[in-house]
Design a protein around this motif. Structure first.
Motif, PDB file in Angstrom:
ATOM      1  N   VAL A   9       0.866  -1.185   0.000  1.00 32.34           N
ATOM      2  CA  VAL A   9       0.000   0.000   0.000  1.00 32.34           C
ATOM      3  C   VAL A   9       0.898   1.230   0.000  1.00 32.34           C
ATOM      4  O   VAL A   9       1.610   1.494   0.968  1.00 32.34           O
ATOM      5  N   GLY A  15       7.590   1.946  -0.980  1.00 36.65           N
ATOM      6  CA  GLY A  15       6.773   0.921  -1.628  1.00 36.65           C
ATOM      7  C   GLY A  15       7.397   0.439  -2.926  1.00 36.65           C
ATOM      8  O   GLY A  15       7.464  -0.772  -3.194  1.00 36.65           O
ATOM      9  N   PHE A 200      16.935  25.591   0.096  1.00 31.32           N
ATOM     10  CA  PHE A 200      17.592  24.597  -0.755  1.00 31.32           C
ATOM     11  C   PHE A 200      17.718  25.151  -2.178  1.00 31.32           C
ATOM     12  O   PHE A 200      16.707  25.550  -2.791  1.00 31.32           O
TER      13      PHE A 200
HETATM   14  C1  LIG Z   1       7.665  19.317   3.425  1.00 30.32           C
HETATM   15  C2  LIG Z   1       8.526  18.083   3.512  1.00 30.32           C
HETATM   16  C3  LIG Z   1       9.857  18.161   3.153  1.00 30.32           C
HETATM   17  C4  LIG Z   1      10.665  17.015   3.194  1.00 30.32           C
HETATM   18  N1  LIG Z   1      11.946  17.106   2.760  1.00 30.32           N
HETATM   19  C5  LIG Z   1      12.714  16.001   2.707  1.00 30.32           C
HETATM   20  C6  LIG Z   1      14.014  16.056   2.141  1.00 30.32           C
HETATM   21  O1  LIG Z   1      14.468  17.091   1.652  1.00 30.32           O
HETATM   22  N2  LIG Z   1      14.751  14.917   2.120  1.00 30.32           N
HETATM   23  C7  LIG Z   1      14.275  13.736   2.618  1.00 30.32           C
HETATM   24  O2  LIG Z   1      15.001  12.730   2.593  1.00 30.32           O
HETATM   25  N3  LIG Z   1      13.035  13.659   3.145  1.00 30.32           N
HETATM   26  C8  LIG Z   1      12.236  14.745   3.185  1.00 30.32           C
HETATM   27  N4  LIG Z   1      10.958  14.660   3.668  1.00 30.32           N
HETATM   28  C9  LIG Z   1      10.460  13.351   4.115  1.00 30.32           C
HETATM   29  C10 LIG Z   1      10.162  12.464   2.913  1.00 30.32           C
HETATM   30  O3  LIG Z   1       9.321  13.140   2.007  1.00 30.32           O
HETATM   31  C11 LIG Z   1       9.496  11.166   3.365  1.00 30.32           C
HETATM   32  O4  LIG Z   1      10.238  10.622   4.427  1.00 30.32           O
HETATM   33  C12 LIG Z   1       9.414  10.164   2.219  1.00 30.32           C
HETATM   34  O5  LIG Z   1       8.542  10.630   1.229  1.00 30.32           O
HETATM   35  C13 LIG Z   1       8.927   8.809   2.729  1.00 30.32           C
HETATM   36  O6  LIG Z   1       8.703   7.944   1.646  1.00 30.32           O
HETATM   37  P1  LIG Z   1       7.561   6.822   1.753  1.00 30.32           P
HETATM   38  O7  LIG Z   1       7.655   6.017   0.520  1.00 30.32           O
HETATM   39  O8  LIG Z   1       7.645   6.150   3.061  1.00 30.32           O
HETATM   40  O9  LIG Z   1       6.185   7.636   1.805  1.00 30.32           O
HETATM   41  P2  LIG Z   1       5.546   8.633   0.746  1.00 30.32           P
HETATM   42  O10 LIG Z   1       6.569   9.245  -0.102  1.00 30.32           O
HETATM   43  O11 LIG Z   1       4.658   9.521   1.553  1.00 30.32           O
HETATM   44  O12 LIG Z   1       4.650   7.706  -0.174  1.00 30.32           O
HETATM   45  C14 LIG Z   1       3.464   7.139   0.333  1.00 30.32           C
HETATM   46  C15 LIG Z   1       2.550   6.806  -0.824  1.00 30.32           C
HETATM   47  O13 LIG Z   1       1.394   6.175  -0.263  1.00 30.32           O
HETATM   48  C16 LIG Z   1       0.237   6.658  -0.918  1.00 30.32           C
HETATM   49  N5  LIG Z   1      -0.904   6.506   0.000  1.00 30.32           N
HETATM   50  C17 LIG Z   1      -1.119   7.152   1.157  1.00 30.32           C
HETATM   51  N6  LIG Z   1      -2.298   6.763   1.695  1.00 30.32           N
HETATM   52  C18 LIG Z   1      -2.824   5.851   0.848  1.00 30.32           C
HETATM   53  C19 LIG Z   1      -4.031   5.088   0.847  1.00 30.32           C
HETATM   54  N7  LIG Z   1      -4.945   5.199   1.809  1.00 30.32           N
HETATM   55  N8  LIG Z   1      -4.245   4.237  -0.182  1.00 30.32           N
HETATM   56  C20 LIG Z   1      -3.347   4.116  -1.204  1.00 30.32           C
HETATM   57  N9  LIG Z   1      -2.196   4.839  -1.252  1.00 30.32           N
HETATM   58  C21 LIG Z   1      -1.938   5.679  -0.241  1.00 30.32           C
HETATM   59  C22 LIG Z   1       0.568   8.115  -1.233  1.00 30.32           C
HETATM   60  O14 LIG Z   1      -0.212   8.583  -2.316  1.00 30.32           O
HETATM   61  C23 LIG Z   1       2.059   8.041  -1.571  1.00 30.32           C
HETATM   62  O15 LIG Z   1       2.270   7.869  -2.955  1.00 30.32           O
HETATM   63  C24 LIG Z   1      10.128  15.780   3.649  1.00 30.32           C
HETATM   64  C25 LIG Z   1       8.786  15.708   4.029  1.00 30.32           C
HETATM   65  C26 LIG Z   1       7.993  16.844   3.961  1.00 30.32           C
HETATM   66  C27 LIG Z   1       6.546  16.741   4.346  1.00 30.32           C
END
Ligand SMILES: Cc1cc2nc3c(=O)[nH]c(=O)nc-3n(C[C@H](O)[C@H](O)[C@H](O)COP(=O)(O)OP(=O)(O)OC[C@H]3O[C@@H](n4cnc5c(N)ncnc54)[C@H](O)[C@@H]3O)c2cc1C
Length: 386
Positions: A9, A15, A200
């Motif tokens: 998910v 993912g 940045f």
């Molecule tokens: C403003 C901001 C700035 C940041 N800057 C940085 C940075 O410069 N460098 C860095 O390393 N990190 C940064 N981060 C943190 C980084 O963005 C996250 O740690 C990273 O995106 C995590 O990746 P992930 O795959 O776990 O989750 P995500 O990238 O959040 O991906 C989760 C996915 O799950 C999907 N999803 C969510 N809920 C559901 C659902 N109910 N059903 C189906 N799909 C769903 C979403 O659409 C998304 O595509 C920042 C975060 C923020 C908010």
């Protein structure tokens, strides 16, 4: 009902990296994402380190790299700064996410977009995942849905979240006194309790953002003006929540794992989470693949041990930065006076005693002490810092 070996998910970095590892071993893998187009809209500051690129085995000539930097600088409001040298990149995050997704689908993972997962149900030998319109079944489940992942939430893991937000501006001239093309600048002050502000460089653009537990927008707008940019001129506004755990959360469940933000894999000091997402997703994918090939679902219990080196898995690593982010300016200034212009791992003994002998307040002394401890924590874990 559609049956898969593994349902993931969320098709963010965590993912897609898990899916890539599974699909390349011939495992029937489905990625579900609520977005219409994976990666968009962006919710990230878009800074990643060369360590993260290495983890992904990617060369540095990727079309989504916007700007190369030598590292980061902590800047305090008395104009002092500390340097963290670590080669890295400002990227186009939506394209980065789609690159990782393509790698997974090229390896035969299936993706279904506009599929918001609303409910999950535990079965005796797997999981049922429900969206508004469809149901899917799998033997294993990976929660990679970001900070508010529906899998994590239904497994009882709700993380404390830090609101973060950024503006993007077009640069009117190549040079700007507050934009340094070689550095990611992090501004620490009591104006951003629980977080910090950032500047940045992005070639002919700049991203100015911040994270704070209180009144973020009211703080960020004046900060932008202080940096010479009016929020009214912003070409983009982007944001989202960042998990900041106070204690390690549970990440292993029967036939299910939590990865990336869903598992709280953000770096406690910088809040960067892309590297942790990529790394934890990759390990989870490899482990589930092994469990399926050996028909032994107990193997996934090893996930906790395999990721224990990440600082989000240790209470002490989580607690120290929480204290740091709530320092008063007086404490930040003392740290800046001691460390000004130096690389973070230095301990300038003469400056240290000079600052302490100026008899700062008790809270500033406490700040200096915490900073020294954080320095040691950072030294051990900086591989994951961004
Ligand atoms: C403003 C901001 C700035 C940041 N800057 C940085 C940075 O410069 N460098 C860095 O390393 N990190 C940064 N981060 C943190 C980084 O963005 C996250 O740690 C990273 O995106 C995590 O990746 P992930 O795959 O776990 O989750 P995500 O990238 O959040 O991906 C989760 C996915 O799950 C999907 N999803 C969510 N809920 C559901 C659902 N109910 N059903 C189906 N799909 C769903 C979403 O659409 C998304 O595509 C920042 C975060 C923020 C908010």
């Amino acid at each position: 009902m559609n049956q898969y070996d593994v349902i993931i998910v969320g098709a963010g970095p965590a993912g897609s990296c898990a899916a890539f590892e599974l699909a390349k071993c011939g495992i029937k893998t489905l990625l579900l994402d609520k977005k219409q187009m994976v990666g968009s809209p962006n919710h990230c500051g878009e800074g990643i380190s060369s360590n993260c690129m290495q983890e992904l085995n990617l060369s540095i000539d990727m079309p989504w790299i916007v700007n190369e930097v030598s590292g980061g600088r902590l800047i305090f409001s008395n104009d002092t700064s500390v340097t963290f040298k670590q080669r890295g990149f400002c990227i186009n995050r939506p394209e980065f996410d789609r690159h990782l997704l393509k790698r997974a689908t090229d390896a035969s993972a299936e993706i279904r977009t506009e599929m918001k997962v609303t409910e999950i149900e535990r079965e005796t030998d797997g999981w049922t995942v429900k969206t508004k319109t469809e149901r899917f079944r799998s033997s294993y489940l990976v929660g990679a849905g970001g900070p508010r992942c529906p899998v994590a939430v239904s497994l009882g893991q709700r993380h404390p979240l830090l609101p973060a937000y950024q503006y993007k501006f077009k640069m009117k001239a190549k040079q700007h006194p507050h934009v340094h093309s070689n550095w990611l600048d992090f501004y620490h002050s009591e104006a951003f309790p629980g977080g910090y502000a950032w500047v940045f460089p992005r070639g002919d653009e700049v991203a100015i953002g911040g994270g704070s537990i209180h009144h973020l927008k009211q703080k960020l707008d004046p900060f932008c003006r202080q940096m010479g940019f009016d929020p009214k001129d912003a070409i983009k506004k982007e944001g989202g929540p960042i998990p900041f755990l106070k204690k390690p959360c549970r990440i292993v469940f029967p036939r299910a794992l939590l990865v990336g933000d869903a598992g709280g894999f953000t770096y406690p000091l910088t809040k960067g989470g892309v590297h942790g997402a990529v790394w934890s997703g990759k390990i989870a994918g490899q482990l589930i693949s092994k469990a399926i090939h050996q028909s032994d679902d107990r193997l996934i219990r090893g996930f906790k041990r395999l990721v224990r080196q990440h600082p989000s898995r240790k209470r002490s690593h989580l607690m120290m930065p929480l204290t740091f982010f709530n320092f008063k300016n007086e404490a930040f200034h003392c740290i800046g006076n001691i460390m000004d212009g130096l690389e973070f791992h230095n301990f300038p003994i003469v400056r240290f005693f000079a600052e302490v002998s100026r008899a700062p307040s008790l809270s500033a002394l406490r700040g200096i002490m915490y900073a020294a401890i954080i320095q040691q924590h950072y030294k051990k874990t900086k591989h994951f810092s961004w």
